[in-house]
Design a protein around this motif. Structure first.
Motif, short mmCIF file in Angstrom:
data_model
loop_
_atom_site.label_atom_id
_atom_site.label_comp_id
_atom_site.label_asym_id
_atom_site.label_seq_id
_atom_site.Cartn_x
_atom_site.Cartn_y
_atom_site.Cartn_z
N GLU A 1 -15.78 5.41 41.04
CA GLU A 1 -17.12 5.17 41.59
C GLU A 1 -18.20 5.23 40.52
O GLU A 1 -19.34 4.85 40.76
CB GLU A 1 -17.41 6.22 42.67
N LYS A 2 -17.81 5.72 39.34
CA LYS A 2 -18.77 5.81 38.25
C LYS A 2 -18.01 5.70 36.93
O LYS A 2 -16.86 6.14 36.83
CB LYS A 2 -19.53 7.14 38.31
N LEU B 1 -22.90 15.19 38.21
CA LEU B 1 -22.00 14.30 38.92
C LEU B 1 -22.03 14.61 40.41
O LEU B 1 -21.92 15.78 40.80
CB LEU B 1 -20.58 14.46 38.39
N PRO B 2 -22.16 13.59 41.27
CA PRO B 2 -22.04 13.83 42.71
C PRO B 2 -20.70 14.47 43.03
O PRO B 2 -19.67 14.07 42.48
CB PRO B 2 -22.17 12.43 43.32
N TYR B 3 -20.71 15.44 43.90
CA TYR B 3 -19.49 16.18 44.21
C TYR B 3 -18.42 15.26 44.77
O TYR B 3 -18.66 14.41 45.63
CB TYR B 3 -19.79 17.30 45.21
N ASN B 4 -17.19 15.42 44.27
CA ASN B 4 -15.98 14.73 44.72
C ASN B 4 -15.92 13.27 44.30
O ASN B 4 -15.04 12.53 44.74
CB ASN B 4 -15.80 14.83 46.24
N ILE B 5 -16.84 12.85 43.46
CA ILE B 5 -16.82 11.47 42.99
C ILE B 5 -15.63 11.26 42.05
O ILE B 5 -15.18 12.18 41.36
CB ILE B 5 -18.15 11.13 42.27
N ASN C 1 -14.45 17.57 41.55
CA ASN C 1 -14.22 18.33 42.78
C ASN C 1 -14.10 19.83 42.53
O ASN C 1 -13.53 20.55 43.35
CB ASN C 1 -12.97 17.81 43.48
N GLU D 1 -21.24 19.80 38.67
CA GLU D 1 -20.90 19.22 39.97
C GLU D 1 -20.87 20.31 41.03
O GLU D 1 -20.52 21.45 40.74
CB GLU D 1 -19.53 18.53 39.90
N GLU E 1 -24.36 23.31 44.57
CA GLU E 1 -24.84 23.82 45.86
C GLU E 1 -23.73 24.56 46.62
O GLU E 1 -24.01 25.29 47.58
CB GLU E 1 -25.40 22.68 46.71
#
Length: 579
Positions: A376-377, A453-457, A531, A556, A559
């Motif tokens: 995805e990236k 990085l967006p989580y789980n990407i 992840n 990542e 939160e």
């Protein structure tokens, strides 16, 4: 009907009891493995030359940590070094749920000060060969390292058969102190650390004392070199004729890429970085800094003699003699030194040989981890040697990493936005760039930014190597990712082509690794999932290169993190957060 109901009730009770017993056994089998370490400087002679080295409980290499999958490892360290802080990184342990115990100075924690104690506590979640080492300054270079072995759970059997186990840690060794080396790297004019004086197998090597008998140290004291010192006698790998052994190999080198050779014996590679690979038979094995392997060797040669185990430098013009240990066929005496020459490795700059060997290692059948077919990236990281304020540094996409005094993990968790550069570093480098020549503009910037990085990407990272500031010079860079394992999709020996090269990726059985080389002028492609909540460095495992800025920081899932232990705080802008 009543009898049948009673019968089924008894069966149900038996099944329930069996499940409870099995669950209880699983819980009981997960143990707590406790260690207490005193980390100190002391005089040591690993290659017969005495120098100040870092030891753990008076040992170099440090004690082996052995545990089973699911165990909790608790290590209490006491820093007895009077002049500097200490951290310990658990290389290859993913620290799932415990990113604050990754052991990285100014990334996951503050260094443990002189006279202070600190407790690391983490779960080992998979079997394999791993290791630990200092991750502050040049403490790995000074001897702070040791092996970690994680066994399968009780009742589970390995995929391969062997009769015994052996473990060796490999190091390169300098007579200059780590302080002298880091001062030289930070100086203008620049002073390179040079090639190591010795290569060590399990903390032992041999330097030619005749080279330094009449020399003196900076203080005026004579340098002590004693070739009869038992600390530098060759390490013995004792084997019984006809038996097969699992040899676990750890490369904790600071600079050197190595090639391992066992005289007259073939090796079958079965594990790499804690992951099973399809068995491959080799005559010799390249092992880069930060990598671990398990190989099977069979003592099937002439049992009347002993054999050399040797390591030689790869990728750099070798100025260091072969590091030697002895494969001791029992009951031959350990004093029966082989009369043959030291083992020879492939020529040091045969890159094609090394690339071909790297491509041999693929995931073992039955251990292929499901691979997302598309990322995805994508991030392309170009490593270059540059000038920053007139000093030689390494940079990634023209930014040379400089760690801030406030650990990233705490800064992000507590939203201390003035602790680091909040601008995200570039995802690629400006095109066109020719990696075959020195950088046209040698100047780079210092940076402390983070790739969030967006989580789980699912992310692809392309590592692109290039020419240094010196014409016709490009080095091997082994890159290590903390907190994750990645799939190695492919290698190249020229500039990465984003249209053609992805078509050559191995998407069928790519190996899982945590450390991978990037070859001179070439590229390496990896894929992983973001992840594991935390802040994780990704850097060249050559200690001088990371010290000089060759690395990036990934973050990542912040939160999702719980409360941070207060023991990791106390430096930079976290000073005021302690009671």
């Amino acid at each position: 009907m009543g009898k049948n109901r009673s019968k089924y009730s008894l069966i149900a009770l038996f099944i329930a009891s069996y499940i409870i017993i099995q669950h209880s056994c699983t819980v009981v089998s997960a143990r707590v493995r406790r260690h207490k370490w005193h980390i100190n400087n002391q005089f040591w002679s690993p290659d017969c030359v005495e120098k100040a080295s870092i030891t753990i409980n008076g040992q170099f290499p440090g004690p082996v940590i052995r545990a089973q999958v699911g165990d909790t490892v608790v290590v209490e360290i006491e820093n007895l070094i009077p002049t500097e802080g200490v951290v310990v990184h658990w290389h290859g342990i993913r620290q799932i749920g415990t990113p604050w115990y990754d052991g990285t100075a100014f990334i996951s924690q503050c260094p443990v000060g002189p006279g202070e104690t600190f407790i690391y506590e983490f779960v080992v979640d998979k079997p394999g060969t791993f290791f630990y080492h200092g991750h502050y300054g040049f403490q790995r270079t000074s001897g702070l390292c040791g092996a970690i072995i994680v066994d399968l759970p009780e009742g589970k059997k390995e995929e391969f058969e062997y009769d015994g186990e052996l473990t060796i840690v490999l190091n390169d060794w300098w007579h200059k102190s780590s302080d002298e080396q880091t001062i030289g790297l930070s100086s203008n004019p620049f002073r390179w650390v040079g090639e190591p004086q010795s290569l060590l197998i399990e903390g032992r090597g041999k330097y030619n004392c005749s080279k330094i008998k009449n020399s003196a140290s900076i203080s005026g004291d004579s340098v002590s070199c004693n070739e009869t010192n038992p600390q530098c006698s060759p390490h013995l790998l004792r084997v019984a004729p006809g038996k097969t052994y699992r040899l676990r190999v750890v490369s904790a080198t600071s600079l050197s890429s190595l090639n391992l050779v066992i005289e007259d014996h073939k090796m079958t590679v079965v594990e790499a970085d804690g992951n099973y690979v399809k068995p491959v038979v080799v005559d010799n094995l390249d092992i880069f800094s930060g990598q671990t392997y398990s190989v099977l060797i069979t003592a099937n040669q002439d049992r009347s003699r002993n054999y050399w185990v040797g390591i030689n430098v790869r990728g750099r013009f070798p100025e260091t003699q072969t590091g030697l240990a002895i494969l001791n066929y029992l009951p031959n005496p350990s004093t029966k030194v082989p009369v043959t020459s030291a083992p020879v490795s492939p020529i040091w700059n045969d890159t094609a040989y090394s690339v071909a060997q790297s491509r041999l290692f693929v995931a073992r059948e039955g251990y292929k981890v499901p691979l997302p077919l598309h990322a995805e990236k994508q991030i392309i990281l170009l490593s270059t040697q540059n000038l920053v304020h007139g000093k030689i540094r390494w940079a990634v996409n023209n930014f040379s990493l400089e760690l801030p005094p406030t650990p990233y993990l705490a800064a992000m968790k507590f939203n201390i936005t003035n602790a680091y550069d909040t601008r995200q570093p570039p995802d690629t480098y400006p095109a066109p760039y020719n990696p075959q020549i020195p950088p046209p503009n040698p100047n780079a910037k210092v940076g402390s930014g983070i790739y969030i990085l967006p989580y789980n990407i699912t992310i692809d990272v392309i590592l692109q190597n290039a020419n240094s500031l010196t014409p016709n010079e490009s080095e091997i860079h082994p890159w290590h990712l903390h907190g994750h394992e990645f799939r190695v999709l492919g290698y190249g020996t020229t500039a990465f082509d984003p249209h053609k090269d992805p078509l050559t990726y191995n998407l069928n059985n790519p190996p899982l690794r945590n450390t991978v080389p990037v070859y001179p002028y070439g590229w390496t492609a990896i894929r992983f999932q973001a992840n594991n909540p935390g802040v994780w460095p990704f850097h060249c495992h050559v200690e001088p290169h990371f010290f000089m800025g060759m690395g990036v920081i990934f973050a990542e899932g912040m939160e999702r993190l719980g409360e941070l232990p207060k023991t990791i705080l106390g430096c930079g802008l976290t000073k005021n957060m302690l009671p």
